[in-house]
Design a protein around this motif. Sequence first.
Motif, PDB file in Angstrom:
ATOM      1  N   GLU A  11     -11.555  38.862   9.458  1.00  0.00           N
ATOM      2  CA  GLU A  11     -10.522  39.381   8.564  1.00  0.00           C
ATOM      3  C   GLU A  11      -9.713  38.242   7.946  1.00  0.00           C
ATOM      4  N   SER A  12      -9.145  38.522   6.792  1.00  0.00           N
ATOM      5  CA  SER A  12      -8.210  37.607   6.153  1.00  0.00           C
ATOM      6  C   SER A  12      -7.278  38.413   5.254  1.00  0.00           C
ATOM      7  N   GLY A  13      -6.183  37.762   4.850  1.00  0.00           N
ATOM      8  CA  GLY A  13      -5.286  38.384   3.892  1.00  0.00           C
ATOM      9  C   GLY A  13      -3.985  38.910   4.454  1.00  0.00           C
ATOM     10  N   GLY A  14      -3.790  38.818   5.759  1.00  0.00           N
ATOM     11  CA  GLY A  14      -2.529  39.275   6.330  1.00  0.00           C
ATOM     12  C   GLY A  14      -1.395  38.327   6.002  1.00  0.00           C
ATOM     13  N   GLY A  15      -0.185  38.730   6.371  1.00  0.00           N
ATOM     14  CA  GLY A  15       0.969  37.878   6.133  1.00  0.00           C
ATOM     15  C   GLY A  15       2.254  38.658   6.176  1.00  0.00           C
ATOM     16  N   LEU A  16       3.299  38.012   5.679  1.00  0.00           N
ATOM     17  CA  LEU A  16       4.635  38.606   5.636  1.00  0.00           C
ATOM     18  C   LEU A  16       4.912  39.100   4.220  1.00  0.00           C
ATOM     19  N   VAL A  17       5.375  40.330   4.102  1.00  0.00           N
ATOM     20  CA  VAL A  17       5.666  40.904   2.793  1.00  0.00           C
ATOM     21  C   VAL A  17       6.924  41.765   2.902  1.00  0.00           C
ATOM     22  N   GLN A  18       7.658  41.850   1.815  1.00  0.00           N
ATOM     23  CA  GLN A  18       8.872  42.666   1.807  1.00  0.00           C
ATOM     24  C   GLN A  18       8.505  44.147   1.650  1.00  0.00           C
ATOM     25  N   PRO A  19       9.375  45.025   2.123  1.00  0.00           N
ATOM     26  CA  PRO A  19       9.131  46.462   1.907  1.00  0.00           C
ATOM     27  C   PRO A  19       8.916  46.767   0.430  1.00  0.00           C
ATOM     28  N   GLY A  20       7.931  47.617   0.154  1.00  0.00           N
ATOM     29  CA  GLY A  20       7.585  47.934  -1.221  1.00  0.00           C
ATOM     30  C   GLY A  20       6.525  47.026  -1.811  1.00  0.00           C
ATOM     31  N   GLY A  21       6.204  45.951  -1.109  1.00  0.00           N
ATOM     32  CA  GLY A  21       5.229  44.996  -1.598  1.00  0.00           C
ATOM     33  C   GLY A  21       3.795  45.404  -1.314  1.00  0.00           C
ATOM     34  N   SER A  22       2.874  44.519  -1.674  1.00  0.00           N
ATOM     35  CA  SER A  22       1.443  44.793  -1.531  1.00  0.00           C
ATOM     36  C   SER A  22       0.728  43.633  -0.854  1.00  0.00           C
ATOM     37  N   LEU A  23      -0.352  43.962  -0.183  1.00  0.00           N
ATOM     38  CA  LEU A  23      -1.271  42.990   0.383  1.00  0.00           C
ATOM     39  C   LEU A  23      -2.685  43.537   0.264  1.00  0.00           C
ATOM     40  N   ARG A  24      -3.650  42.639   0.189  1.00  0.00           N
ATOM     41  CA  ARG A  24      -5.044  43.050   0.257  1.00  0.00           C
ATOM     42  C   ARG A  24      -5.713  42.330   1.411  1.00  0.00           C
ATOM     43  N   LEU A  25      -6.236  43.109   2.340  1.00  0.00           N
ATOM     44  CA  LEU A  25      -6.998  42.563   3.451  1.00  0.00           C
ATOM     45  C   LEU A  25      -8.484  42.548   3.096  1.00  0.00           C
ATOM     46  N   SER A  26      -9.156  41.520   3.583  1.00  0.00           N
ATOM     47  CA  SER A  26     -10.601  41.419   3.412  1.00  0.00           C
ATOM     48  C   SER A  26     -11.260  41.255   4.774  1.00  0.00           C
ATOM     49  N   CYS A  27     -12.468  41.748   4.881  1.00  0.00           N
ATOM     50  CA  CYS A  27     -13.250  41.594   6.113  1.00  0.00           C
ATOM     51  C   CYS A  27     -14.666  41.233   5.710  1.00  0.00           C
ATOM     52  N   ALA A  28     -15.061  40.010   6.039  1.00  0.00           N
ATOM     53  CA  ALA A  28     -16.402  39.535   5.712  1.00  0.00           C
ATOM     54  C   ALA A  28     -17.301  39.690   6.935  1.00  0.00           C
ATOM     55  N   ALA A  29     -18.485  40.222   6.698  1.00  0.00           N
ATOM     56  CA  ALA A  29     -19.429  40.480   7.783  1.00  0.00           C
ATOM     57  C   ALA A  29     -20.640  39.560   7.687  1.00  0.00           C
ATOM     58  N   SER A  30     -21.075  39.073   8.836  1.00  0.00           N
ATOM     59  CA  SER A  30     -22.318  38.310   8.884  1.00  0.00           C
ATOM     60  C   SER A  30     -23.476  39.277   9.094  1.00  0.00           C
ATOM     61  N   GLY A  31     -24.683  38.781   8.920  1.00  0.00           N
ATOM     62  CA  GLY A  31     -25.845  39.615   9.184  1.00  0.00           C
ATOM     63  C   GLY A  31     -26.303  40.401   7.980  1.00  0.00           C
ATOM     64  N   SER A  32     -27.421  41.080   8.159  1.00  0.00           N
ATOM     65  CA  SER A  32     -28.064  41.754   7.040  1.00  0.00           C
ATOM     66  C   SER A  32     -27.923  43.274   7.077  1.00  0.00           C
ATOM     67  N   ILE A  33     -27.137  43.790   8.033  1.00  0.00           N
ATOM     68  CA  ILE A  33     -27.063  45.244   8.168  1.00  0.00           C
ATOM     69  C   ILE A  33     -25.758  45.830   7.664  1.00  0.00           C
ATOM     70  N   PHE A  34     -24.951  45.019   6.973  1.00  0.00           N
ATOM     71  CA  PHE A  34     -23.629  45.489   6.533  1.00  0.00           C
ATOM     72  C   PHE A  34     -23.726  46.803   5.788  1.00  0.00           C
ATOM     73  N   ARG A  35     -24.723  46.918   4.909  1.00  0.00           N
ATOM     74  CA  ARG A  35     -24.819  48.114   4.058  1.00  0.00           C
ATOM     75  C   ARG A  35     -25.098  49.377   4.886  1.00  0.00           C
TER      76      ARG A  35
END
Length: 114
Positions: A6-30
């Motif tokens: 995972e990546s993309g976490g952090g500190l944000v003020q109320p009302g704000g936005s964040l986008r988290l990402s999760c990258a997967a290894s391997g060939s079976i993600f789909r």
Amino acid sequence: QVQLVESGGGLVQPGGSLRLSCAASGSIFRLLVMGWYRQAPGKQRELVADITTGGSTNYADSVKGRFTISRDNAKNTVYLQMNSLKPEDTAVYYCNGRLGGTYWGQGTQVTVSS
């Protein structure tokens, strides 16, 4: 074996936005049903949202209308767009993949505070 990062976490003020990402290894993600869970201090881990291989989504009532889960099979990545964040969204967010077995990421901290 599938590894989730995972990546993309952090500190944000109320009302704000964040986008988290999760990258997967391997060939079976789909083939994986992918999800985001969260765990706040002193509370149990709970489902935030998940998305099937066909793109059907499911959300916890507490985040409906504010969070959006999506996946990009070409990039082996699942996303969680979080808008209108509230202090009660503060938690460690975990990426999850399911196909028979269950795979977990290491978690990323999201803190919503002024």
